[in-house]
Design a protein around this motif. Structure first.
Motif, short mmCIF file in Angstrom:
data_model
loop_
_atom_site.label_atom_id
_atom_site.label_comp_id
_atom_site.label_asym_id
_atom_site.label_seq_id
_atom_site.Cartn_x
_atom_site.Cartn_y
_atom_site.Cartn_z
N PRO A 38 4.54 12.55 9.44
CA PRO A 38 5.73 11.49 8.81
C PRO A 38 4.48 10.50 9.10
O PRO A 38 3.92 9.81 9.54
CB PRO A 38 6.48 11.51 10.07
CG PRO A 38 7.10 12.58 10.22
CD PRO A 38 5.39 13.27 10.52
N SER A 39 4.49 9.39 7.30
CA SER A 39 3.50 8.04 7.23
C SER A 39 4.31 7.48 6.78
O SER A 39 4.16 7.61 5.53
CB SER A 39 2.01 9.07 6.97
OG SER A 39 1.43 7.59 6.62
N PRO A 40 4.50 6.34 7.23
CA PRO A 40 5.17 5.44 6.13
C PRO A 40 4.55 4.51 5.25
O PRO A 40 4.88 4.40 4.33
CB PRO A 40 5.76 4.11 7.62
CG PRO A 40 6.34 4.93 8.80
CD PRO A 40 5.20 6.45 8.93
N GLU A 41 3.06 4.82 5.45
CA GLU A 41 2.61 3.67 5.02
C GLU A 41 2.24 4.78 3.49
O GLU A 41 2.33 4.00 2.30
CB GLU A 41 1.02 4.05 5.38
CG GLU A 41 1.01 3.03 6.70
CD GLU A 41 0.90 3.38 8.08
OE1 GLU A 41 0.87 2.79 9.19
OE2 GLU A 41 1.38 4.91 7.89
N PHE A 42 2.11 6.12 4.07
CA PHE A 42 2.09 7.10 2.27
C PHE A 42 2.80 7.52 1.60
O PHE A 42 2.69 7.63 0.34
CB PHE A 42 1.36 8.04 3.37
CG PHE A 42 0.87 9.43 2.36
CD1 PHE A 42 -0.26 9.18 1.26
CD2 PHE A 42 0.99 10.39 1.97
CE1 PHE A 42 -0.25 9.81 -0.35
CE2 PHE A 42 1.16 11.81 0.99
CZ PHE A 42 -0.05 11.51 -0.29
N SER A 43 4.10 7.56 2.37
CA SER A 43 5.75 7.35 2.05
C SER A 43 6.19 6.14 0.95
O SER A 43 6.38 6.52 -0.37
CB SER A 43 6.30 7.81 2.91
OG SER A 43 5.97 9.16 3.18
N ARG A 44 5.26 5.35 1.49
CA ARG A 44 6.13 3.85 0.12
C ARG A 44 4.78 3.59 -0.60
O ARG A 44 5.05 3.31 -1.40
CB ARG A 44 5.91 3.26 1.24
CG ARG A 44 5.69 1.75 0.75
CD ARG A 44 6.37 0.20 1.86
NE ARG A 44 6.61 -1.46 1.16
CZ ARG A 44 6.08 -1.45 0.37
NH1 ARG A 44 5.78 -1.54 -0.40
NH2 ARG A 44 7.08 -2.87 -0.42
N PHE A 45 3.39 4.05 -0.56
CA PHE A 45 2.51 3.91 -1.52
C PHE A 45 3.09 4.66 -2.39
O PHE A 45 3.03 5.05 -3.56
CB PHE A 45 1.04 5.05 -1.28
CG PHE A 45 0.54 5.24 -2.19
CD1 PHE A 45 -0.67 4.18 -3.11
CD2 PHE A 45 0.41 6.90 -2.10
CE1 PHE A 45 -0.96 4.83 -4.06
CE2 PHE A 45 -0.45 7.23 -3.33
CZ PHE A 45 -1.14 6.60 -3.85
N LEU A 46 3.19 6.12 -2.43
CA LEU A 46 4.02 7.14 -3.51
C LEU A 46 5.43 6.74 -4.24
O LEU A 46 5.59 6.93 -5.54
CB LEU A 46 4.12 8.19 -2.53
CG LEU A 46 3.34 8.67 -1.85
CD1 LEU A 46 4.11 10.46 -1.11
CD2 LEU A 46 2.83 9.81 -3.27
N TYR A 47 5.91 5.97 -3.00
CA TYR A 47 7.59 5.71 -3.73
C TYR A 47 6.87 4.35 -4.93
O TYR A 47 7.87 4.14 -5.72
CB TYR A 47 8.25 5.19 -2.71
CG TYR A 47 9.55 4.21 -3.10
CD1 TYR A 47 10.23 4.94 -3.81
CD2 TYR A 47 9.19 2.87 -2.91
CE1 TYR A 47 11.07 4.22 -4.04
CE2 TYR A 47 10.58 2.20 -3.50
CZ TYR A 47 11.69 2.81 -3.91
OH TYR A 47 12.76 1.84 -4.06
#
Length: 191
Positions: A38-47
């Motif tokens: 889980p990576s908040p930074e990567f998930s927010r980037f994708l979103y």
């Protein structure tokens, strides 16, 4: 602030046999990989990268801790399509009660749209929704996969879902505040 009417369509599959797969694009080096850490930074980037031009805004205000908490929940999975090593899009799955799995987010970064990656990614992500319980001990086997799309999404979204075997079960029209395109950064998309 002015508002605009937004139509939301909810679609579902009630059997793995409902899934109509799309082949991977020929000649492209497209791989789909689960983001297991889980990576908040990567998930927010994708979103932000996928949803910026179609006005996804509900998660933009989430603080880091909210992303972290959501991504750490058992049964939440992010599957990422890569084209020659570059993130091209993603599918986010969320296991719910009684064998239900929601495709919470699905889409492609604008530069990768129109290249037949979307059908392949949706097929792959839906198949992972159907076999999600195999990766999460203690979860009930999937009995239903559902999602929603809306009139703000890309013009081919509904057709892609229907070609993959999803059927409509609900339609709603509600006003939403009109927002400027959030980006992934200001000026990323032409007006």
């Amino acid at each position: 602030m002015s508002s605009v009417p937004v139509t939301t369509w909810s679609l579902e599959q009630t059997s793995p046999a409902d899934l109509l797969s799309a082949a991977a694009p020929e000649g492209d080096d497209v791989r789909i990989v689960r983001a297991e850490a889980p990576s908040p930074e990567f998930s927010r980037f994708l979103y932000a990268s996928v949803g910026g031009d179609i006005r996804w805004t509900d998660r933009l205000s989430w603080p880091y801790a909210a992303w972290q908490e959501y991504l750490a929940r058992p049964g939440v999975e992010t599957w990422v399509a890569y084209d020659r090593g570059t993130p091209a899009g993603y599918v986010e799955l969320e296991a719910q009660d009684e064998g239900v799995v929601e495709i919470v987010y699905f889409g492609l970064v604008p530069a990768f749209r129109g290249r037949r990656i979307g059908g392949h990614l949706l097929s792959y992500g839906t198949a992972r929704a159907w076999d999600l319980a195999e990766r999460w001990p203690g979860r009930a086997p999937t009995k239903r996969v559902w999602l929603h799309t809306c009139s703000k999404d890309g013009e081919f979204a509904m057709a892609n879902y229907q070609r993959r075997g999803f059927t409509l079960f609900d339609t709603r029209v509600e006003p939403e505040p009109e927002v400027a395109t959030p980006g992934p950064w200001p000026g990323a998309y032409p007006a």
